[in-house]
Motif scaffolding. Sequence first.
Motif, PDB file in Angstrom:
ATOM      1  N   MET A  39       0.809  -1.215   0.000  1.00 43.20           N
ATOM      2  CA  MET A  39       0.000   0.000   0.000  1.00 43.20           C
ATOM      3  C   MET A  39       0.844   1.269   0.000  1.00 43.20           C
ATOM      4  SD  MET A  39      -3.278  -0.882   2.431  1.00 43.20           S
ATOM      5  CE  MET A  39      -2.315  -1.044   3.921  1.00 43.20           C
ATOM      6  N   GLY A  40       2.170   1.125   0.169  1.00 40.43           N
ATOM      7  CA  GLY A  40       3.042   2.288   0.117  1.00 40.43           C
ATOM      8  C   GLY A  40       3.682   2.681   1.429  1.00 40.43           C
ATOM      9  N   ALA A  41       3.522   1.886   2.474  1.00 31.72           N
ATOM     10  CA  ALA A  41       4.129   2.199   3.766  1.00 31.72           C
ATOM     11  C   ALA A  41       5.630   1.940   3.730  1.00 31.72           C
ATOM     12  CB  ALA A  41       3.478   1.384   4.878  1.00 31.72           C
ATOM     13  N   THR A  42       6.330   2.500   4.700  1.00 36.01           N
ATOM     14  CA  THR A  42       7.779   2.372   4.801  1.00 36.01           C
ATOM     15  C   THR A  42       8.150   1.825   6.174  1.00 36.01           C
ATOM     16  OG1 THR A  42       8.179   4.193   3.263  1.00 36.01           O
ATOM     17  CG2 THR A  42       9.963   3.629   4.768  1.00 36.01           C
ATOM     18  N   TRP A  43       9.088   0.899   6.168  1.00 32.93           N
ATOM     19  CA  TRP A  43       9.662   0.365   7.394  1.00 32.93           C
ATOM     20  C   TRP A  43      11.138   0.725   7.423  1.00 32.93           C
ATOM     21  CZ3 TRP A  43       7.194  -3.654  10.684  1.00 32.93           C
ATOM     22  CH2 TRP A  43       5.844  -3.824  10.372  1.00 32.93           C
ATOM     23  N   GLU A  44      11.722   0.705   8.590  1.00 31.89           N
ATOM     24  CA  GLU A  44      13.142   0.960   8.754  1.00 31.89           C
ATOM     25  C   GLU A  44      13.753  -0.175   9.558  1.00 31.89           C
ATOM     26  OE1 GLU A  44      13.309   4.720  10.681  1.00 31.89           O
ATOM     27  OE2 GLU A  44      13.118   5.855   8.815  1.00 31.89           O
ATOM     28  N   GLY A  45      15.006  -0.491   9.265  1.00 37.42           N
ATOM     29  CA  GLY A  45      15.620  -1.578  10.001  1.00 37.42           C
ATOM     30  C   GLY A  45      17.099  -1.689   9.755  1.00 37.42           C
ATOM     31  N   ARG A  46      17.662  -2.723  10.357  1.00 36.41           N
ATOM     32  CA  ARG A  46      19.097  -2.954  10.262  1.00 36.41           C
ATOM     33  C   ARG A  46      19.380  -4.427  10.501  1.00 36.41           C
ATOM     34  NH1 ARG A  46      23.778  -0.446  14.253  1.00 36.41           N
ATOM     35  NH2 ARG A  46      25.578  -0.999  12.975  1.00 36.41           N
TER      36      ARG A  46
END
Length: 401
Positions: free
Chosen positions: A245-252
């Motif tokens: 749907m266009g969401a963004t996640w952040e991680g490492r």
Amino acid sequence: MAVVAGFAAMLAVAAAGLWAAGAADLPGGAFPRVVAAVVVLAAGGEVALAGDAGFLARSQAELAVMPLSVSLVGALVVATAFLRPLRHRAVAGTRELLGRFARLAVLWLAALAGLTAVARTTFRIPLGEDSPLTDIGEFLDAAPRVGFRAETGPTLLYGLLWLIGVAALALLVSRRAPLPPRLVGVQEVVRPAAYAMVWLLLAYVVVGLCAGIVVAVTQGHPGRTFAVILLGLPNLAWPALTLGMGATWEGRVEGPFGLPMPQVLDSVLRGEDRATLNVATLAEQDARAWWLVVVAAVLVPAAAFLMAARSPARTRPWQHALRMGAALALTVLVVCLTGRIAARVGLSLLGVGDLEGLGGEVSLQPRLWAAVGIGLGWGIVAGLLGALLAAPVRRRGAVKG
């Protein structure tokens, strides 16, 4: 029956997933304790990591992840068993429902407390046969150790909240489940939306299961793939809904461990202090990531159509749009809260840095409120579309004027 069936199903799935991952070979007969810890996490509990080597070493460890495959199986079994005695009732009194849930909660928490007592063990960390650190540790009887322990208080609290959520959602989703007389009017508004959201999440799990089977057959490593399916398939499938749907996640991802499937996730998240995960960054590694948008564009309107088809015919399109928007935003919020991952292990000996190969980090966090807003917008648009598509098939009672 609900408690026994629920925990039996969760233990079976957790054991099968851990066996596929190779955990049956853990030393000291630790396999049952690891299975218990996974079930505790799946039921909303908390497991703390710890390690030490006397005055020689210090460790830092944290683990915050929910094995959602185990959680999903347990929720489905418990909900079915909880609703079964009520399936032929039109209405049920508030006192009766609360009494049934209270009995379920007491037995559930007692069983969860028993698992919490089992879910604890400690492992010795080998430093290598020829390592001088091994000789030092053996000489001073201070070999590094790391272990885990389920926390009783938080586990019982979060386990109760998990059970409340499962029981409430079961009553809202099932058409045959009775509600108290005062809440009968609510079912026309809430039940179609709740059913559509559960259908949407289960549809994503089915799609993910098919993809996982294809990966296991065509790309090798079937044990690792089936371990991910049995332990954390929704941990991948449900964030895929938000990404589509266009969401963004952040991680490492740092160190010797990472995300086992799909490999493209590990490639995107490894190597930067804080990597951005969305469809565009995934597509840079594998162009097939754009299929996430296609799947979302098909399944989200399908859920909206299903919601509209199960709603009273007098419901106006704008009402469908608002209800679908609110339901999808709430679903995205739950996915973001349960799909987060935080795992870190660090061990230093004699105060000198992380020992090579023994430290690492995996983290995955959503941009929460942006994702919820995206879910709201998608839900409103899909709700209007679903209402229009469902108009020819809905039952009588058309809106006048």
